[in-house]
Design a protein around this motif. Structure first.
Motif, PDB file in Angstrom:
ATOM      1  N   MET A   1       0.842  -1.183   0.000  1.00 51.84           N
ATOM      2  CA  MET A   1       0.000   0.000   0.000  1.00 51.84           C
ATOM      3  C   MET A   1       0.882   1.239   0.000  1.00 51.84           C
ATOM      4  SD  MET A   1      -2.773   0.900   2.864  1.00 51.84           S
ATOM      5  CE  MET A   1      -3.433   2.491   3.005  1.00 51.84           C
ATOM      6  N   SER A   2       0.675   2.103  -0.953  1.00 47.68           N
ATOM      7  CA  SER A   2       1.478   3.333  -1.006  1.00 47.68           C
ATOM      8  C   SER A   2       0.575   4.546  -0.819  1.00 47.68           C
ATOM      9  CB  SER A   2       2.211   3.439  -2.344  1.00 47.68           C
ATOM     10  OG  SER A   2       1.281   3.618  -3.382  1.00 47.68           O
ATOM     11  N   THR A   3       1.149   5.543  -0.210  1.00 47.40           N
ATOM     12  CA  THR A   3       0.417   6.775   0.053  1.00 47.40           C
ATOM     13  C   THR A   3       1.065   7.900  -0.726  1.00 47.40           C
ATOM     14  OG1 THR A   3      -0.041   6.000   2.279  1.00 47.40           O
ATOM     15  CG2 THR A   3      -0.368   8.334   1.856  1.00 47.40           C
ATOM     16  N   THR A   4       0.248   8.691  -1.393  1.00 43.52           N
ATOM     17  CA  THR A   4       0.751   9.837  -2.137  1.00 43.52           C
ATOM     18  C   THR A   4       0.370  11.109  -1.403  1.00 43.52           C
ATOM     19  OG1 THR A   4       0.442   8.624  -4.190  1.00 43.52           O
ATOM     20  CG2 THR A   4       0.735  11.003  -4.364  1.00 43.52           C
ATOM     21  N   ILE A   5       1.354  11.939  -1.178  1.00 44.81           N
ATOM     22  CA  ILE A   5       1.104  13.215  -0.516  1.00 44.81           C
ATOM     23  C   ILE A   5       0.970  14.283  -1.595  1.00 44.81           C
ATOM     24  CG2 ILE A   5       2.034  14.946   1.061  1.00 44.81           C
ATOM     25  CD1 ILE A   5       3.519  12.673   2.465  1.00 44.81           C
ATOM     26  N   GLU A   6      -0.110  15.026  -1.516  1.00 49.57           N
ATOM     27  CA  GLU A   6      -0.369  16.076  -2.500  1.00 49.57           C
ATOM     28  C   GLU A   6       0.674  17.184  -2.379  1.00 49.57           C
ATOM     29  OE1 GLU A   6      -3.798  19.380  -3.438  1.00 49.57           O
ATOM     30  OE2 GLU A   6      -4.329  17.604  -2.294  1.00 49.57           O
ATOM     31  N   THR A   7       1.112  17.707  -3.508  1.00 50.00           N
ATOM     32  CA  THR A   7       2.076  18.798  -3.523  1.00 50.00           C
ATOM     33  C   THR A   7       1.435  20.065  -2.974  1.00 50.00           C
ATOM     34  OG1 THR A   7       3.065  17.849  -5.504  1.00 50.00           O
ATOM     35  CG2 THR A   7       3.605  20.140  -5.010  1.00 50.00           C
ATOM     36  N   PRO A   8       2.128  20.770  -2.061  1.00 45.06           N
ATOM     37  CA  PRO A   8       1.563  22.029  -1.554  1.00 45.06           C
ATOM     38  C   PRO A   8       1.370  23.034  -2.685  1.00 45.06           C
ATOM     39  CG  PRO A   8       3.447  21.336  -0.247  1.00 45.06           C
ATOM     40  CD  PRO A   8       3.386  20.443  -1.438  1.00 45.06           C
ATOM     41  N   ARG A   9       0.360  23.874  -2.520  1.00 45.42           N
ATOM     42  CA  ARG A   9       0.054  24.864  -3.553  1.00 45.42           C
ATOM     43  C   ARG A   9       0.844  26.140  -3.286  1.00 45.42           C
ATOM     44  NH1 ARG A   9      -5.828  23.506  -1.986  1.00 45.42           N
ATOM     45  NH2 ARG A   9      -4.875  24.372  -0.169  1.00 45.42           N
ATOM     46  N   SER A  10       2.131  26.083  -3.442  1.00 42.49           N
ATOM     47  CA  SER A  10       2.982  27.228  -3.166  1.00 42.49           C
ATOM     48  C   SER A  10       3.027  28.161  -4.371  1.00 42.49           C
ATOM     49  CB  SER A  10       4.399  26.770  -2.837  1.00 42.49           C
ATOM     50  OG  SER A  10       5.230  27.881  -2.674  1.00 42.49           O
ATOM     51  N   PRO A  11       2.926  29.485  -4.123  1.00 39.63           N
ATOM     52  CA  PRO A  11       3.045  30.433  -5.232  1.00 39.63           C
ATOM     53  C   PRO A  11       4.487  30.560  -5.710  1.00 39.63           C
ATOM     54  CG  PRO A  11       2.879  31.620  -3.177  1.00 39.63           C
ATOM     55  CD  PRO A  11       2.687  30.165  -2.860  1.00 39.63           C
ATOM     56  N   TYR A  12       5.395  29.923  -4.999  1.00 41.89           N
ATOM     57  CA  TYR A  12       6.810  30.043  -5.329  1.00 41.89           C
ATOM     58  C   TYR A  12       7.329  28.746  -5.930  1.00 41.89           C
ATOM     59  CZ  TYR A  12       6.009  33.828  -2.088  1.00 41.89           C
ATOM     60  OH  TYR A  12       5.487  34.919  -1.451  1.00 41.89           O
ATOM     61  N   SER A  13       6.622  28.198  -6.874  1.00 39.38           N
ATOM     62  CA  SER A  13       7.025  26.930  -7.472  1.00 39.38           C
ATOM     63  C   SER A  13       8.224  27.132  -8.396  1.00 39.38           C
ATOM     64  CB  SER A  13       5.859  26.319  -8.248  1.00 39.38           C
ATOM     65  OG  SER A  13       5.543  27.143  -9.341  1.00 39.38           O
ATOM     66  N   ARG A  14       8.881  26.026  -8.735  1.00 39.78           N
ATOM     67  CA  ARG A  14      10.062  26.088  -9.601  1.00 39.78           C
ATOM     68  C   ARG A  14       9.701  26.590 -11.008  1.00 39.78           C
ATOM     69  NH1 ARG A  14      14.597  22.963  -7.751  1.00 39.78           N
ATOM     70  NH2 ARG A  14      14.039  21.921  -5.834  1.00 39.78           N
ATOM     71  N   GLU A  15       8.505  26.243 -11.466  1.00 29.22           N
ATOM     72  CA  GLU A  15       8.120  26.652 -12.813  1.00 29.22           C
ATOM     73  C   GLU A  15       7.925  28.166 -12.917  1.00 29.22           C
ATOM     74  OE1 GLU A  15       6.208  24.247 -11.130  1.00 29.22           O
ATOM     75  OE2 GLU A  15       7.426  22.627 -11.966  1.00 29.22           O
ATOM     76  N   ALA A  16       7.556  28.786 -11.817  1.00 26.13           N
ATOM     77  CA  ALA A  16       7.280  30.224 -11.843  1.00 26.13           C
ATOM     78  C   ALA A  16       8.560  31.055 -11.861  1.00 26.13           C
ATOM     79  CB  ALA A  16       6.435  30.621 -10.647  1.00 26.13           C
ATOM     80  N   ARG A  17       9.694  30.450 -11.499  1.00 19.91           N
ATOM     81  CA  ARG A  17      10.951  31.200 -11.452  1.00 19.91           C
ATOM     82  C   ARG A  17      11.477  31.465 -12.851  1.00 19.91           C
ATOM     83  NH1 ARG A  17      14.155  27.611  -7.263  1.00 19.91           N
ATOM     84  NH2 ARG A  17      12.513  27.455  -5.733  1.00 19.91           N
TER      85      ARG A  17
END
Length: 153
Positions: A1-17
């Motif tokens: 059984m694996s658990t996936t943790i949702e990615t936090p909704r940060s406004p400072y994501s890598r894509e935004a840089r």
């Protein structure tokens, strides 16, 4: 059984840089502050606990007179204020990080971060005033209300 943790909704994501650096990297300095203040807080808190609980008569000696005597020394005033400031700013910065990760809109983030800043500033000001203006023997107080170590007015 694996658990996936949702990615936090940060406004400072890598894509935004962007590749262009602008201004001071506040996130980096916040991260460094958390590590440095954490180490200092461990030293300050364990020193505080050792002096208050282990030295002298131990926990039985903790009373109004103990605090009054301790805060009559500039060393202990600075120690306690430094502990207060570091702990409040450390906690406020941690809460700011949580808000950045989980608040969904810019307005919500702004409101929460403003509330955190206001709370930290008010508590720092009030705590600092208490430590530096503390007088166990206020002038003009009725003698029956003063502690036993105060000279009668």
């Amino acid at each position: 059984m694996s658990t996936t943790i949702e990615t936090p909704r940060s406004p400072y994501s890598r894509e935004a840089r962007t590749s262009v650096k602008r201004g001071v990297n506040w996130e980096k300095w916040g991260w460094i502050y958390m590590r440095v203040s954490g180490v200092l807080l461990v030293v300050l808190i364990f020193g505080h606990l050792f002096v208050n609980l282990m030295v002298g008569e131990g926990v039985d000696a903790l009373d109004f007179a103990f605090v009054g005597g301790k805060w009559s020394s500039p060393f202990w005033q600075v120690w306690d204020v430094l502990m207060l400031w570091l702990a409040l700013i450390h906690g406020g910065n941690g809460m700011r990080t949580i808000v950045n990760d989980y608040a969904s809109t810019r307005l919500t983030r702004g409101i929460f971060k403003s509330a955190i800043l206001a709370a930290v500033v008010v508590l720092i000001v009030l705590g600092t005033l208490v430590v530096f203006t503390f007088d166990p023997c206020p002038a003009g107080a009725p003698a029956d209300l003063l502690p036993s170590f105060c000279p009668a007015s």
